[in-house]
Design an enzyme around this catalytic site. Sequence first.
Site, PDB file in Angstrom:
ATOM      1  N   HIS A 104     -78.018  14.218  13.888  1.00 40.51           N
ATOM      2  CA  HIS A 104     -77.885  12.922  13.286  1.00 40.51           C
ATOM      3  C   HIS A 104     -76.644  12.321  12.645  1.00 40.51           C
ATOM      4  O   HIS A 104     -76.251  13.356  11.932  1.00 40.51           O
ATOM      5  CB  HIS A 104     -79.559  12.645  12.473  1.00 40.51           C
ATOM      6  CG  HIS A 104     -80.658  13.179  12.846  1.00 40.51           C
ATOM      7  ND1 HIS A 104     -81.385  12.268  13.865  1.00 40.51           N
ATOM      8  CD2 HIS A 104     -81.283  14.103  12.836  1.00 40.51           C
ATOM      9  CE1 HIS A 104     -82.476  12.730  14.266  1.00 40.51           C
ATOM     10  NE2 HIS A 104     -82.433  14.151  13.790  1.00 40.51           N
TER      11      HIS A 104
ATOM     12  N   ASP B  88     -71.622  17.280   5.188  1.00 45.96           N
ATOM     13  CA  ASP B  88     -71.034  16.714   6.399  1.00 45.96           C
ATOM     14  C   ASP B  88     -70.563  17.841   7.555  1.00 45.96           C
ATOM     15  O   ASP B  88     -70.113  18.873   7.105  1.00 45.96           O
ATOM     16  CB  ASP B  88     -70.091  15.883   5.988  1.00 45.96           C
ATOM     17  CG  ASP B  88     -69.219  14.959   7.123  1.00 45.96           C
ATOM     18  OD1 ASP B  88     -70.175  14.550   8.105  1.00 45.96           O
ATOM     19  OD2 ASP B  88     -67.918  14.735   7.077  1.00 45.96           O
TER      20      ASP B  88
ATOM     21  N   CYS C   4     -87.017  16.867  17.442  1.00 45.61           N
ATOM     22  CA  CYS C   4     -86.336  17.521  16.019  1.00 45.61           C
ATOM     23  C   CYS C   4     -86.833  19.000  15.855  1.00 45.61           C
ATOM     24  O   CYS C   4     -86.360  19.537  14.964  1.00 45.61           O
ATOM     25  CB  CYS C   4     -86.918  16.733  14.700  1.00 45.61           C
ATOM     26  SG  CYS C   4     -85.954  15.269  14.590  1.00 45.61           S
TER      27      CYS C   4
ATOM     28  N   HIS D 227     -80.080  19.982  17.037  1.00 44.66           N
ATOM     29  CA  HIS D 227     -79.677  18.571  17.154  1.00 44.66           C
ATOM     30  C   HIS D 227     -78.922  17.968  16.006  1.00 44.66           C
ATOM     31  O   HIS D 227     -79.308  18.364  15.026  1.00 44.66           O
ATOM     32  CB  HIS D 227     -80.910  17.721  17.885  1.00 44.66           C
ATOM     33  CG  HIS D 227     -81.834  17.425  16.939  1.00 44.66           C
ATOM     34  ND1 HIS D 227     -82.790  18.386  16.519  1.00 44.66           N
ATOM     35  CD2 HIS D 227     -81.860  16.250  16.302  1.00 44.66           C
ATOM     36  CE1 HIS D 227     -83.458  17.866  15.591  1.00 44.66           C
ATOM     37  NE2 HIS D 227     -82.932  16.600  15.312  1.00 44.66           N
TER      38      HIS D 227
HETATM   39 NI    NI Z   1     -84.099  15.394  14.018  1.00 41.59          NI
END
Ligand code: NI
Length: 139
Positions: free
Chosen positions: A45, A83, A37, A43
């Site tokens: 999720h 979003d 993370c 990155h």
């Molecule tokens: Ni993360």
Amino acid sequence: HRMPRVTVTRRLSFNAAHRLHNPTWSDDENQQLFGPCNNPNWHGHNYRLDVSVAGDVEARTGYVMDLKRLRDLVEQHVVDKIDHRNLNIDVDFMQGINPTAENIVIACWRVLAPALRPAELTRLRLWETDNNYVEYEGR
Ligand code: NI
């Protein structure tokens, strides 16, 4: 006599990028604590947010709250703003906040509790993965 009090929950989903990072620590310390993370180039999720409100069952409708209305309000005030965004950069109510699931759920509460009134927000559950979720009840 007291009306029965019922909790109703609507689940919404959003996808967002982030990086967990504490700028006052070394790169090694950040990597050790936050692992993947902490990836410098972000990155993502696939988050799920379970929004619970509680109240009396209205005699006329049989509802605590119309779940479509709850969905619309959460979309307007939270999902539309986060979003497909970067939580470290793009989101007004996340500015300056290290976007752990804990900090995201608190930030969402601060937006949603007033936005849902007169409905009473009683719990937010934020799923960051299928295995990890955090809950906040406003305390
Ligand atoms: Ni993360």
